[in-house]
Design a protein around this motif. Structure first.
Motif, PDB file in Angstrom:
ATOM      1  N   HIS A 121       0.828  -1.212   0.000  1.00  0.00           N
ATOM      2  CA  HIS A 121       0.000   0.000   0.000  1.00  0.00           C
ATOM      3  C   HIS A 121       0.863   1.262   0.000  1.00  0.00           C
ATOM      4  N   LEU A 122       2.023   1.208   0.654  1.00  0.00           N
ATOM      5  CA  LEU A 122       2.884   2.388   0.746  1.00  0.00           C
ATOM      6  C   LEU A 122       3.829   2.489  -0.451  1.00  0.00           C
ATOM      7  N   SER A 187      -7.962   6.631   0.162  1.00  0.00           N
ATOM      8  CA  SER A 187      -8.584   5.572  -0.624  1.00  0.00           C
ATOM      9  C   SER A 187      -9.724   4.945   0.172  1.00  0.00           C
ATOM     10  N   PRO A 188     -10.639   4.213  -0.478  1.00  0.00           N
ATOM     11  CA  PRO A 188     -11.711   3.540   0.255  1.00  0.00           C
ATOM     12  C   PRO A 188     -11.140   2.592   1.310  1.00  0.00           C
ATOM     13  N   PHE A 223      -3.447   6.664   2.350  1.00  0.00           N
ATOM     14  CA  PHE A 223      -3.492   8.083   2.039  1.00  0.00           C
ATOM     15  C   PHE A 223      -2.368   8.424   1.074  1.00  0.00           C
ATOM     16  N   SER A 224      -2.651   9.359   0.164  1.00  0.00           N
ATOM     17  CA  SER A 224      -1.658   9.762  -0.832  1.00  0.00           C
ATOM     18  C   SER A 224      -1.742  11.261  -1.073  1.00  0.00           C
ATOM     19  N   GLU A 231       0.790   7.457   3.628  1.00  0.00           N
ATOM     20  CA  GLU A 231       0.561   6.769   4.906  1.00  0.00           C
ATOM     21  C   GLU A 231      -0.384   5.596   4.699  1.00  0.00           C
ATOM     22  N   VAL A 232      -0.162   4.538   5.442  1.00  0.00           N
ATOM     23  CA  VAL A 232      -1.105   3.426   5.534  1.00  0.00           C
ATOM     24  C   VAL A 232      -1.444   3.260   7.012  1.00  0.00           C
ATOM     25  N   TRP A 233      -2.732   3.244   7.292  1.00  0.00           N
ATOM     26  CA  TRP A 233      -3.215   3.178   8.666  1.00  0.00           C
ATOM     27  C   TRP A 233      -3.955   1.854   8.828  1.00  0.00           C
ATOM     28  N   GLU A 234      -3.417   0.973   9.675  1.00  0.00           N
ATOM     29  CA  GLU A 234      -4.011  -0.346   9.904  1.00  0.00           C
ATOM     30  C   GLU A 234      -4.563  -0.423  11.315  1.00  0.00           C
TER      31      GLU A 234
END
Length: 247
Positions: A121-122, A187-188, A223-224, A231-234
């Motif tokens: 994702h990143l 993103s969704p 996020f982009s 960022e990728v938020w898990e």
């Protein structure tokens, strides 16, 4: 309908309005809901529309009717907002936490990224260095969500505070956008299930023997900006919880 005549909201819109107030904590468990007469006056609708909206909230378990026909906000000990809903709440109210919610055990450090999903994702290679920020959300005294943010190292040039474990007083991406003039898009939200890692169970306070398979729900938000993934938020949810969005 004339151009100056405002369209009246339907029952679904009224239900959504109160659903958001409940999710935000503006209407907390035990609070009395407005009377039907007040709802009719507030939205300019008929009693049948207000009653249908309230019936939806009751069917969703968000409200309960007490003797005397008083409608109260229901207690929801197993309901936790999704990450997307949390971001919407922050945008609407500026409050980072919901009712009786906080976060603990904040960490921030440069780390080699070993999670292939986050790396994908990143848009970085496995073992590339990223900023990893973690925290555990707590609601009503119970640990609910273990959250990990993997942030591209290029963000450090504009927001060096990312390496401080202290929580920001607002969403850090707002600071990034203010300093770079580059908007950030999301993103969704993606949802999946997998077995929890031992360190996630420890963070969530789940007491099991090491290696015990425990399925968990995982929500991922990416996020982009114009330069690519930022960022990728898990979010990893404690077992037995169910997720609530406010849309």
């Amino acid at each position: 309908m004339s151009e100056n005549e405002q369209k009246k909201p339907g029952y679904a819109e009224i239900a959504s309005h109160f659903r958001k107030l409940i999710a935000d904590g503006t209407l907390a468990p035990g609070d009395e809901m407005p009377s039907m007469r007040d709802v009719c006056e507030q939205f300019g609708v008929a009693i049948t529309t207000a009653n249908r909206a309230f019936r939806i909230l009751k069917e969703e378990g968000l409200t309960v009717v007490r003797p005397g026909r008083t409608t109260l906000v229901a207690d929801q000990p197993r309901a936790v907002s999704t990450a997307a809903a949390r971001l919407k709440r922050i945008a609407r109210t500026g409050r980072p936490y919901g009712h009786k919610e906080t976060s603990i055990n904040h960490t921030a450090q440069l780390r080699s990224l070993v999670d292939p999903i986050l790396a994908s994702h990143l848009n970085v290679e496995l073992h590339d260095e990223v900023v990893l920020r973690t925290r555990t959300f707590v609601a009503n005294g119970k640990r609910t969500v273990f959250a990990v943010s993997a942030i591209h190292v290029r963000a450090l040039g504009q927001v060096p505070e990312l390496l401080s474990p202290e929580p920001f007083d607002r969403f850090w991406q707002e600071i990034y956008t203010a300093r770079t003039k580059r908007p950030v898009t999301k993103s969704p939200e993606r949802r999946s299930a997998r077995l929890a890692y031992d360190y996630e169970l420890e963070a969530l306070g789940v007491d099991v023997e090491p290696g015990t398979p425990v399925p968990v729900l995982v929500l991922v938000n990416a996020f982009s900006d114009e330069n690519g993934p930022l960022e990728v938020w898990e979010d990893v949810y404690a077992p037995g919880l169910w997720q609530v969005d406010t849309e």
